[in-house]
Design an enzyme around this catalytic site. Structure first.
Site, PDB file in Angstrom:
ATOM      1  N   GLU A  39       0.854  -1.142   0.030  1.00  0.00           N
ATOM      2  CA  GLU A  39      -0.007   0.111  -0.028  1.00  0.00           C
ATOM      3  C   GLU A  39       0.903   1.201  -0.038  1.00  0.00           C
ATOM      4  O   GLU A  39       1.903   1.311   0.762  1.00  0.00           O
ATOM      5  CB  GLU A  39      -0.861   0.035   1.394  1.00  0.00           C
ATOM      6  CG  GLU A  39      -1.842   1.193   1.025  1.00  0.00           C
ATOM      7  CD  GLU A  39      -2.858   1.395   2.261  1.00  0.00           C
ATOM      8  OE1 GLU A  39      -2.612   0.678   3.324  1.00  0.00           O
ATOM      9  OE2 GLU A  39      -3.723   2.438   2.421  1.00  0.00           O
ATOM     10  N   ARG A 269       5.626 -12.901   8.911  1.00  0.00           N
ATOM     11  CA  ARG A 269       6.269 -11.688   8.627  1.00  0.00           C
ATOM     12  C   ARG A 269       7.405 -11.662   9.320  1.00  0.00           C
ATOM     13  O   ARG A 269       7.673 -12.330  10.575  1.00  0.00           O
ATOM     14  CB  ARG A 269       5.559 -10.695   8.892  1.00  0.00           C
ATOM     15  CG  ARG A 269       5.027 -10.281  10.529  1.00  0.00           C
ATOM     16  CD  ARG A 269       3.826  -9.120  10.667  1.00  0.00           C
ATOM     17  NE  ARG A 269       4.197  -8.137  10.263  1.00  0.00           N
ATOM     18  CZ  ARG A 269       3.517  -7.404   9.471  1.00  0.00           C
ATOM     19  NH1 ARG A 269       2.581  -7.686   8.572  1.00  0.00           N
ATOM     20  NH2 ARG A 269       3.917  -5.949   9.194  1.00  0.00           N
ATOM     21  N   LYS A 279       4.747   0.610   9.517  1.00  0.00           N
ATOM     22  CA  LYS A 279       4.735   1.863   8.736  1.00  0.00           C
ATOM     23  C   LYS A 279       4.079   3.116   9.473  1.00  0.00           C
ATOM     24  O   LYS A 279       4.849   4.089   9.379  1.00  0.00           O
ATOM     25  CB  LYS A 279       4.024   1.755   7.363  1.00  0.00           C
ATOM     26  CG  LYS A 279       4.941   1.089   6.177  1.00  0.00           C
ATOM     27  CD  LYS A 279       4.281   1.238   4.922  1.00  0.00           C
ATOM     28  CE  LYS A 279       3.370   0.032   4.669  1.00  0.00           C
ATOM     29  NZ  LYS A 279       2.762  -0.085   3.455  1.00  0.00           N
TER      30      LYS A 279
END
Ligand code: ATP
Ligand code: MG
Length: 573
Positions: A39, A269, A279
């Site tokens: 994103e 992850r 982020k």
């Protein structure tokens, strides 16, 4: 097939490679297509590097392709700056986007027309409805992990009414939050993701790609799998927290007339200790100026690591070392540091730079130089790689050594202090053996100059019997050198788990993560050094030019990493 692929690599296949190998062998797929779907709401970080290496790496290994898809369904947080940085970082990592047959880059937003059509299709099938519950009410109706939800009072609207309402949503006739489009699945489902999830919400915002065309935007869940289907993705790989979304992913694929049936797989992850990889939090560090920018060399972003001096090869090697698994674990940041140190040791040319200069005058220099101002000595650029050539070092009467490499304390044993001591010998790297004769001090008692004599004819040869240098130290000509600034970095966080439950990650920041040293002296061959070229400053670590602050007049070097792993020692000091 299996064996053949395995033999190309010296490690066993990971679970995704096994799945792909089987899918190719059974003929389920003749070609594989993966995607990396960031994103554009921030810069990429080291966790994304893992996903990039995995997805692009699979495409490379199996002769398929990997798309870069911007998952841009939430214009509130997205920006063109992020799109540009992501493209740059992916290519820098060494992966060509979309090769060989596809356009370079995809955007989820370019599927908005198709997604809207499919939303209408679900309404027509009686499988979606416009719901006017407020967010609070919707939460209450949703139930909990242990209790089923309740049907929304809007669930039984007619198809015609839903079509009309959804059209009004699209035309902007409702305010943000007034209503949403939901799938009609099962409010009693054990998996909360299946309790009539939201497909579309109203957002009266301009979108960086579609401008003001839309005021309703699809959710991640409604966009992602369909985007995969449109692009012909065969293996859609995401992180573990999406495992609970997989039944929903499959529900959309099964209930829509999509052109292909992608499958979702999940892997763990990357989590690194002493590091934050969210982020949102990284953005907070930038916005609140705890760091310079997204590419601050202390940031775990790909751009920060690049500016710090990490090579793409080192990051790829690290991703290979950590592997791909289905179980979550925290990786020691020492492993990342090992990967870069190993890469730089192999590839970085050597150079000398004195961080804390102390002047040294060689009284009998003229005799050795035969009246010339300098004796040219040479050193290999790399001890094990002759192909990297040699560098020329002017050896002059006045040189700099590091202040920590000299002491007047003659009681220090040869074993304890392998550097220059008053009255004793040391070798200057690549040049003569010298002896410290006397010192000059300022009014505060600080040594300003060390006067030495050199042992004649010891450049490249051993001194006569009886003269035993204590060690080898680095030096720089005082008359032919480059004045520079050096920036030493330490870990940005002092806490092993700055992100762990309940902690305020800002309170874990290391106040000493940056030390700026002015007045350093680098060997003349470093004049004109460029960002992207790594060096080993002998005895000091690995350095590279800072791409933001460095100028040709005043070079600024970032220390990428020290020579040895000394973190443990440092914290226990
Ligand atoms: P963040 O939590 O940092 O915002 P994200 O998952 O929201 O990360 P996206 O831009 O959605 O960020 O991620 C793009 C791709 O990178 C996704 O496929 C995601 O699974 C993957 N990814 C993100 N963070 C990690 C990580 N720490 N380790 C491995 N893959 C990751
Ligand atoms: Mg995300």
């Amino acid at each position: 097939m299996n064996k053949e692929i395995e033999s190309k690599n010296d490690r066993p296949l990971n679970f995704i490679e096994q799945v792909i190998t089987e899918d190719l062998a059974s003929g389920k797929h003749t070609n594989i297509v993966t995607r990396f779907p960031p994103e554009p709401n921030g810069y990429l970080h080291i966790g994304h590097a893992k996903s990039i290496c995995l997805n692009f790496g699979l495409a490379q290994r199996f002769g398929g392709k990997c798309n870069l898809r911007f998952d841009d369904t939430n214009p509130a947080k997205e920006d063109q700056e992020y799109i540009d940085s992501i493209r740059k970082d992916v290519e820098w990592m060494g992966f060509k986007i979309g090769e060989p047959t596809s356009p370079a880059v995809y955007f989820a937003s370019s599927y908005f027309d198709q997604l809207h059509e499919w939303a209408v299709y679900l309404i027509q099938q009686g499988k979606a409805y416009v719901c006017e519950l407020s967010p609070d009410q919707a939460r209450e109706y949703r139930g909990t992990l242990t209790e089923p939800g309740r049907n929304s009072p809007f669930r039984d609207r007619t198809i015609e009414e839903n079509l009309a309402e959804f059209e009004k949503m699209r035309l902007g006739e409702y305010e943000e939050g007034a209503c949403v489009l939901r799938a009609k699945i099962d409010m009693a489902a054990g998996n909360i993701n299946l309790r009539d999830p939201i497909l579309y919400r109203i957002r009266k915002l301009s979108h960086h790609q579609t401008g003001d065309k839309w005021c309703i935007y699809p959710t991640y869940d409604f966009a992602h799998g369909q985007g995969d289907a449109i692009e012909g993705i065969t293996h859609s790989i995401c992180t573990l927290e999406f495992a609970d979304h997989r039944p929903l992913y499959e529900w959309f694929i099964d209930n829509l007339p999509v052109p292909a049936k992608p499958k979702q797989y999940e892997f763990a992850r990357l989590e690194l200790n002493y590091t934050v990889t969210s982020k949102r939090k990284l953005k907070q560090l930038v916005d609140e100026q705890y760091v310079d920018a997204w590419d601050d060399p202390r940031m775990p972003t790909i751009s920060g690591l690049r500016r710090r001096g990490y090579s793409a090869a080192a990051l790829r090697k690290f991703c290979d070392m950590i592997g791909v698994t289905k179980s979550a674990s925290v990786v020691d940041v020492g492993m990342l540091e090992y990967a870069v140190r190993d890469d730089l040791n192999e590839n970085a040319p050597r150079a000398m730079c004195v961080l804390d200069p102390l002047k040294l005058v060689i009284s009998n220099f003229a005799d050795e130089a035969g009246g010339k101002a300098a004796v040219e000595v040479t050193q290999p650029c790399h001890p094990n790689r002759p192909e990297l050539g040699e560098r020329r070092l002017p050896f002059t009467q006045e040189i700099f050594i590091d202040r920590s490499d000299f002491t007047e304390d003659t009681s220090l044993s040869r074993k304890k202090f392998k550097r220059l001591v008053s009255g004793d010998y040391v070798r200057l790297r690549g040049a003569s053996v010298i002896k410290a004769d006397s010192v000059e001090k300022d009014s505060d008692g600080n040594i300003t100059t060390v006067y030495c004599s050199l042992v004649p004819n010891t450049i490249g040869t051993n001194p006569e019997e009886g003269i035993k240098p204590r060690g080898v130290i680095h030096w720089v000509s005082a008359t032919e050198c480059v004045d520079c600034e050096v920036r030493l970095y330490d870990r940005l966080f002092m806490d092993e788990a700055p992100d762990a439950g309940g902690k305020n990650f800002l309170e874990c920041l290391n106040p000493k993560s940056l030390e700026i040293i002015q007045g350093c002296k680098a060997e003349i061959s470093l004049a004109g050094a460029e960002a992207g070229q790594a060096y080993q400053f002998e005895r000091e670590g690995y350095f590279t030019i800072d791409s933001r602050y460095s100028t040709p007049e005043k070079p600024v070097f970032n220390r990428t990493i020290g020579l040895k792993d000394n973190w443990e020692n440092k914290v226990s000091d």
